[in-house]
Design an enzyme around this catalytic site. Structure first.
Site, mmCIF file in Angstrom:
data_model
loop_
_atom_site.group_PDB
_atom_site.id
_atom_site.type_symbol
_atom_site.label_atom_id
_atom_site.label_comp_id
_atom_site.label_asym_id
_atom_site.label_seq_id
_atom_site.Cartn_x
_atom_site.Cartn_y
_atom_site.Cartn_z
ATOM 1 C CB SER A 261 -0.881 0.014 1.249
ATOM 2 O OG SER A 261 -0.021 0.087 2.379
ATOM 3 C CE LYS A 262 -1.685 5.853 -4.038
ATOM 4 N NZ LYS A 262 -2.646 6.814 -4.340
ATOM 5 N NE ARG A 263 -2.629 3.611 4.839
ATOM 6 C CZ ARG A 263 -2.524 2.579 5.660
ATOM 7 N NH1 ARG A 263 -1.837 2.684 6.774
ATOM 8 N NH2 ARG A 263 -3.127 1.433 5.376
ATOM 9 C CE LYS A 264 1.415 -0.148 7.129
ATOM 10 N NZ LYS A 264 0.619 -1.269 7.538
#
Ligand code: GLU
Length: 491
Positions: A261-264
């Site tokens: 995911s983009k957040r990680k």
């Protein structure tokens, strides 16, 4: 696990079917490359189909970016909205009539039915099911409408969807090439909406109809689609078509094993391109996430990958997208390039702004060994053109055992050597520098560290004497004397 004879010898028709709802995702590249490789290896066809039935979220610029990003990776589709092909259109939004027509066929066969339930009724139904803690899903109210009533209400323009008439008895089985037999109780399968009120198909209908009409023989896609397969198998059965082979590949994961995911993790292929990851490194790294060549090598060329790729060898363990590993692969691929090629990639890719290709070529021996991303070039080479702030803290740590005044004397003499011996061989220069340290009885390493930090600013840098050549002897001497002054000032 299940083996399919002839899988790597019979021409395979494969596809990747991204929805153009965001930046080109590394997961799309990962799935695409397996499909592309099998089609290429077997002399089949690889299709890029755009699944843009979600009109609210689909954007044509995302479609273009996906096609470009795959092409950047070296994955060119034989058939796509851009390349055309015999089985188009390759954009689902342009295939509306095909879906409506096929849905009509299902209604006629009794395999699908119109459902006129309003959203209010469906909400009430769900609330009641929830309260009763019973089975969720459509209760089948409109299944009992007669064909005549259904047709005439539709003809009167009453809004409706079309649903799959799932036979709730029995089980549906399918074989996944990587996971073996999977079975699901039919009573757990909802009467899936196939055509929405606006006449647009859902993913399930469009995907099955297209895969069949486009002649797809094997579907390799992410494991998150496994729960959809029973519905798809029911659709194939209803149409009396044979289903393709399924191989659900493991999802790419963040370090904590959650779905990437983009957040990680950066997830856009464009981010990796702009950071200076080579396309061949990305491809090698992505392939490694689910696959290993026979002799368990970690580095291979795209050609070797295509020649060897066998879907049976995909492992289903959850691969972690490890940036350190990717940087390692990238560094190795950077070192495999000829200096000429690397100079071109740096300049054409915008990673060497302010440098001509020849200038880059001139200093490459200093950096080719050290680059992990092309984007590091400007930073690593900054000292060649600019005075950089010396790491005084590092210098103190590394030269603790030498009296600062003595080090300063040694460095002053070294500055002298750099200019007086400019143009001499590195061996001769080095011998002269060693003699200075020996004369003052301190370790030559301390003297070299002083020079290195004076000239390049940092403790870790490309080799010293080639750096002096690149910076120039006079300028190197000037920087060394400036460091001596700083040493005196802080002593
Ligand atoms: N449109 C789906 C996606 O975005 C395709 C899934 C499939 O390959 O069937 O991934």
């Amino acid at each position: 696990m299940a083996r399919l004879e002839g899988l790597t010898t019979t021409p395979a028709v494969t596809r990747v079917a991204p929805s153009p709802t965001g930046d080109p995702h590394v997961g799309t590249g990962y799935v695409a490359l397996f499909n592309w490789a099998l089609a290429k290896r077997t002399g089949g066809r690889f299709i890029l189909r755009i699944e843009d039935t979600d009109q609210a979220r689909s954007r044509s610029e995302h479609e273009g970016a996906i096609i470009d990003a795959l092409a950047w990776l070296g994955i060119e589709a034989d058939e796509s909205p851009r390349a055309g092909g015999d089985y188009g259109p390759y954009r689902q939004s342009e295939r509306g009539e095909i879906y409506a027509d096929h849905c009509g066929q299902l209604i006629e066969k009794g395999a699908a039915y119109r459902c006129f339930c309003t959203s209010e009724r469906l909400a009430e139904m769900r609330a009641a099911q929830k309260a009763a803690k019973g089975q969720m899903g459509y209760d089948g109210l409109c299944r009992s409408l007669t064909a005549h009533e259904s047709a005439s209400r539709a003809a009167d323009g009453e809004p409706h969807v079309v649903r799959l008439a799932v036979d709730k008895s029995g089980v549906t089985r399918f074989t996944d090439l990587l996971r073996g037999e999977i079975e699901i109780q039919n009573r757990e399968v909802d009467d899936q909406v196939l055509l929405k009120t606006d006449g647009m198909p859902t993913y399930h209908l469009a995907n099955v109809v297209d895969d069949h009409l486009m002649g797809v023989t094997i579907i390799m896609r992410a494991e998150e689609w496994i729960p959809s397969v029973p519905k798809h198998v029911m659709l194939y059965d209803a149409f009396e078509w044979s289903a393709p082979t399924y191989a659900h590949v493991p999802l790419l994961r963040n370090a904590d094993k959650s779905k990437i995911s983009k957040r990680k993790n950066p997830t856009s292929i464009l981010w990796y391109r702009d950071e200076g990851f080579l396309p061949e490194a990305m491809l090698n790294f992505l392939a490694l996430q689910g696959w290993r060549p026979n002799e368990d090598r970690e580095l291979f060329t795209t050609e070797e990958f295509v020649a060897e790729f066998d879907p049976h060898a995909i492992s289903t363990g959850g691969p972690v997208f490890d940036m350190t590993k990717l940087e390692w692969v990238n560094g190795e691929k950077i070192r495999e390039l000829s200096p000429d090629e690397l100079a071109s990639r740096l300049t054409n890719g915008g990673f060497a702004e302010g440098w001509t290709r020849d200038e880059v070529l001139g200093v490459l021996p200093l950096f080719q060994e050290r680059l992990k991303r092309l984007s590091e070039f400007l930073d690593q080479s900054r000292y060649i053109r600019e005075t950089v702030e010396p790491d005084m803290e590092g210098l103190r740590k590394k030269t603790k055992k030498v009296e600062p005044a003595l080090l300063a004397t040694g460095l002053r003499e070294a500055a002298e050597v750099l200019t007086s011996m400019a143009g001499k061989s590195h061996d001769e220069q080095e011998a002269a520098l060693r003699a200075i340290a020996d004369r003052h009885e301190f370790k030559v390493g301390a003297l070299f560290m002083g020079l290195r930090i004076a000239i390049t600013g940092a403790m870790a840098s490309p080799p010293l004497l080639p750096s002096v050549d690149a910076v120039g002897a006079e300028e190197s001497a000037r920087r060394t004397l400036a460091l001596v002054e700083q040493l005196a000032a802080t002593a």
